[in-house]
Design a protein around this motif. Structure first.
Motif, PDB file in Angstrom:
ATOM      1  N   CYS A  56      20.305  64.501 -15.114  1.00  0.00           N
ATOM      2  CA  CYS A  56      21.033  63.343 -14.584  1.00  0.00           C
ATOM      3  C   CYS A  56      20.753  62.078 -15.378  1.00  0.00           C
ATOM      4  O   CYS A  56      21.412  61.066 -15.184  1.00  0.00           O
ATOM      5  CB  CYS A  56      20.669  63.124 -13.115  1.00  0.00           C
ATOM      6  SG  CYS A  56      18.895  62.886 -12.859  1.00  0.00           S
ATOM      7  N   ARG A  83       9.710  62.891 -12.491  1.00  0.00           N
ATOM      8  CA  ARG A  83      10.425  61.613 -12.622  1.00  0.00           C
ATOM      9  C   ARG A  83       9.520  60.433 -12.256  1.00  0.00           C
ATOM     10  O   ARG A  83       9.783  59.304 -12.663  1.00  0.00           O
ATOM     11  CB  ARG A  83      11.691  61.629 -11.754  1.00  0.00           C
ATOM     12  CG  ARG A  83      12.720  62.639 -12.273  1.00  0.00           C
ATOM     13  CD  ARG A  83      13.887  62.826 -11.324  1.00  0.00           C
ATOM     14  NE  ARG A  83      14.682  61.622 -11.161  1.00  0.00           N
ATOM     15  CZ  ARG A  83      15.653  61.498 -10.246  1.00  0.00           C
ATOM     16  NH1 ARG A  83      15.914  62.513  -9.414  1.00  0.00           N
ATOM     17  NH2 ARG A  83      16.345  60.385 -10.159  1.00  0.00           N
ATOM     18  N   CYS A 130      18.536  68.260  -6.977  1.00  0.00           N
ATOM     19  CA  CYS A 130      19.875  68.852  -7.067  1.00  0.00           C
ATOM     20  C   CYS A 130      19.768  70.257  -7.646  1.00  0.00           C
ATOM     21  O   CYS A 130      18.686  70.681  -8.080  1.00  0.00           O
ATOM     22  CB  CYS A 130      20.807  67.948  -7.883  1.00  0.00           C
ATOM     23  SG  CYS A 130      20.772  68.232  -9.651  1.00  0.00           S
ATOM     24  N   GLY A 176      15.546  64.053 -16.228  1.00  0.00           N
ATOM     25  CA  GLY A 176      16.229  65.346 -16.156  1.00  0.00           C
ATOM     26  C   GLY A 176      17.678  65.225 -16.616  1.00  0.00           C
ATOM     27  O   GLY A 176      18.056  64.247 -17.272  1.00  0.00           O
ATOM     28  N   HIS A 224      20.242  71.604 -10.368  1.00  0.00           N
ATOM     29  CA  HIS A 224      19.754  71.803 -11.737  1.00  0.00           C
ATOM     30  C   HIS A 224      18.284  72.207 -11.775  1.00  0.00           C
ATOM     31  O   HIS A 224      17.845  72.859 -12.736  1.00  0.00           O
ATOM     32  CB  HIS A 224      19.942  70.521 -12.567  1.00  0.00           C
ATOM     33  CG  HIS A 224      21.337  70.294 -13.037  1.00  0.00           C
ATOM     34  ND1 HIS A 224      22.049  71.248 -13.733  1.00  0.00           N
ATOM     35  CD2 HIS A 224      22.163  69.227 -12.922  1.00  0.00           C
ATOM     36  CE1 HIS A 224      23.256  70.772 -14.027  1.00  0.00           C
ATOM     37  NE2 HIS A 224      23.352  69.560 -13.532  1.00  0.00           N
ATOM     38  N   ASN A 225      17.518  71.801 -10.746  1.00  0.00           N
ATOM     39  CA  ASN A 225      16.083  72.153 -10.698  1.00  0.00           C
ATOM     40  C   ASN A 225      15.385  71.892 -12.034  1.00  0.00           C
ATOM     41  O   ASN A 225      14.749  72.791 -12.606  1.00  0.00           O
ATOM     42  CB  ASN A 225      15.899  73.631 -10.319  1.00  0.00           C
ATOM     43  CG  ASN A 225      16.349  73.904  -8.901  1.00  0.00           C
ATOM     44  OD1 ASN A 225      16.126  73.093  -8.004  1.00  0.00           O
ATOM     45  ND2 ASN A 225      17.011  75.029  -8.693  1.00  0.00           N
ATOM     46  N   CYS A 226      15.480  70.676 -12.537  1.00  0.00           N
ATOM     47  CA  CYS A 226      14.892  70.359 -13.846  1.00  0.00           C
ATOM     48  C   CYS A 226      13.368  70.468 -13.841  1.00  0.00           C
ATOM     49  O   CYS A 226      12.748  70.691 -14.879  1.00  0.00           O
ATOM     50  CB  CYS A 226      15.286  68.949 -14.274  1.00  0.00           C
ATOM     51  SG  CYS A 226      17.064  68.730 -14.469  1.00  0.00           S
ATOM     52  N   HIS A 248      21.414  62.168  -7.271  1.00  0.00           N
ATOM     53  CA  HIS A 248      20.144  62.190  -8.012  1.00  0.00           C
ATOM     54  C   HIS A 248      19.182  61.099  -7.560  1.00  0.00           C
ATOM     55  O   HIS A 248      18.033  61.074  -8.003  1.00  0.00           O
ATOM     56  CB  HIS A 248      20.401  62.132  -9.526  1.00  0.00           C
ATOM     57  CG  HIS A 248      21.337  61.048  -9.947  1.00  0.00           C
ATOM     58  ND1 HIS A 248      22.650  61.016  -9.550  1.00  0.00           N
ATOM     59  CD2 HIS A 248      21.165  59.947 -10.725  1.00  0.00           C
ATOM     60  CE1 HIS A 248      23.236  59.958 -10.073  1.00  0.00           C
ATOM     61  NE2 HIS A 248      22.359  59.288 -10.779  1.00  0.00           N
ATOM     62  N   CYS A 297      11.135  67.598 -10.123  1.00  0.00           N
ATOM     63  CA  CYS A 297      12.419  67.336  -9.463  1.00  0.00           C
ATOM     64  C   CYS A 297      13.281  68.585  -9.250  1.00  0.00           C
ATOM     65  O   CYS A 297      13.646  69.297 -10.186  1.00  0.00           O
ATOM     66  CB  CYS A 297      13.206  66.275 -10.235  1.00  0.00           C
ATOM     67  SG  CYS A 297      14.606  65.683  -9.252  1.00  0.00           S
TER      68      CYS A 297
HETATM   69  S1  SF4 Z   1      19.520  66.635 -12.649  1.00  0.00           S
HETATM   70 FE1  SF4 Z   1      18.224  64.935 -11.964  1.00  0.00          FE
HETATM   71  S2  SF4 Z   1      18.259  65.102  -9.703  1.00  0.00           S
HETATM   72 FE2  SF4 Z   1      18.946  67.064 -10.504  1.00  0.00          FE
HETATM   73  S3  SF4 Z   1      17.072  68.317 -10.570  1.00  0.00           S
HETATM   74 FE3  SF4 Z   1      17.402  67.372 -12.622  1.00  0.00          FE
HETATM   75  S4  SF4 Z   1      16.154  65.514 -12.583  1.00  0.00           S
HETATM   76 FE4  SF4 Z   1      16.428  66.177 -10.466  1.00  0.00          FE
END
Ligand code: SF4
Length: 290
Positions: free
Chosen positions: A33, A25, A17, A31, A19-21, A116, A14
């Motif tokens: 979110c 998912r 957004c 992540g 954050h690029n976790c 998200h 993912c």
């Molecule tokens: S916060 Fe959620 S939507 Fe944003 S990159 Fe991480 S997992 Fe994805």
């Protein structure tokens, strides 16, 4: 333009957004979110507390999504964003919720905290449109959004409604999970305007365009002067700007002395006067609703 399939594929590592976790998912990983690929909806229904051009006579068809990628310490909806209350719905169920809101007369579909869930929401919109959804879609976001993701939504969103928060990275770091908030939010809001332009209102109802909200925090904690300057210089003074005065301490706000009170009438008047001095002259574009 990115296809919706490509957008969906990004859930596997993912980067929806900033954050690029890079979590997968699709296999249940979570992540920042707090969500995997399941769509969690807290509630939905006609809402009458939004801007008059969204509410009209029969309400704004609001859908509250659980989880959040900003997680502000002062969140007014913390049971939804931080605690993630709600129930899981499928793409098809979400499309049906949209159609139901249209059927009961809502003037728009108001997606609250959609960032998200961008891929899942995009699929639901496409499905709902194939069954006759025709009212405007409102993207009601905290604005920690990536331009790349917004570009993939182009054509599906009619009204962007970002809440543009602080410009100072130190405040963003103190109060949210996103120290680089304004770096991304400032680009995102420019992309939003490119896609939908100035707000178009017909017969008192918003049809398409950009509505910028800014929640004024006490003791200059929301960089309101800098935000007004940014909007004036980069988006123009004919933007619909809602300077919101309804802040009150919620969730963890009492742990931060400067956030531990509401704003005063004098503070609010000062910022309204400043917005007018910058050229936001038409009072139609300055509201205290929210
Ligand atoms: S916060 Fe959620 S939507 Fe944003 S990159 Fe991480 S997992 Fe994805």
């Amino acid at each position: 333009m990115t296809s919706i399939n490509e957008l969906y594929k990004r859930l596997e590592s993912c980067d929806i957004c900033p954050h690029n976790c890079n979590v997968n998912r699709m296999v249940g990983e979570i992540g920042k979110c707090g969500t995997n690929s399941s769509i969690i909806v807290s509630s939905y229904g006609p809402h009458f507390g939004e801007e008059p051009e969204l509410v009209g006579y029969l309400g704004s068809g609001t859908i509250f999504f659980s989880g959040c990628n900003l997680l502000c310490v002062f969140c007014q909806n913390y049971t939804i964003s931080h605690c993630r209350e709600g129930r899981s719905v499928s793409i098809n169920e979400l499309a049906n919720i949209m159609l139901r809101l249209q059927d009961i007369g809502c003037h728009n579909i108001n997606l609250v905290s959609p960032t998200h869930y961008a891929p899942q929401i995009a699929q639901s919109i496409i499905e709902a449109k194939s069954y006759g959804l025709a009212i405007p879609i409102v993207y009601n976001t905290g604005c920690y959004d990536k331009v790349e993701t917004l570009k993939a939504l182009e054509g599906l969103i009619d009204i962007y409604m970002p809440d543009l928060k602080f410009s100072d990275p130190n405040k963003a770091k103190l109060y949210t999970e996103a120290p680089d908030y304004f770096y991304y939010a400032s680009s995102a809001v420019i992309e939003m305007k490119r896609q939908v332009g100035i707000l178009v209102v017909r017969n008192g109802i918003a049809r398409r365009g950009l509505i910028i909200r800014h929640l004024i925090l006490p003791d200059n904690q929301s960089d309101t002067i800098e935000i007004i300057d940014f909007i004036a210089e980069n988006l123009g003074t004919d933007i619909y700007l809602n300077l919101m005065d309804q802040y009150y301490p919620r969730y963890q706000a009492y742990q931060y002395p400067k956030l531990s009170r509401s704003i005063t009438t004098e503070e609010y008047s000062y910022y309204i006067d400043y917005a007018k001095s910058r050229g936001f002259r038409n009072p139609k574009y300055i509201f205290g609703y929210g």
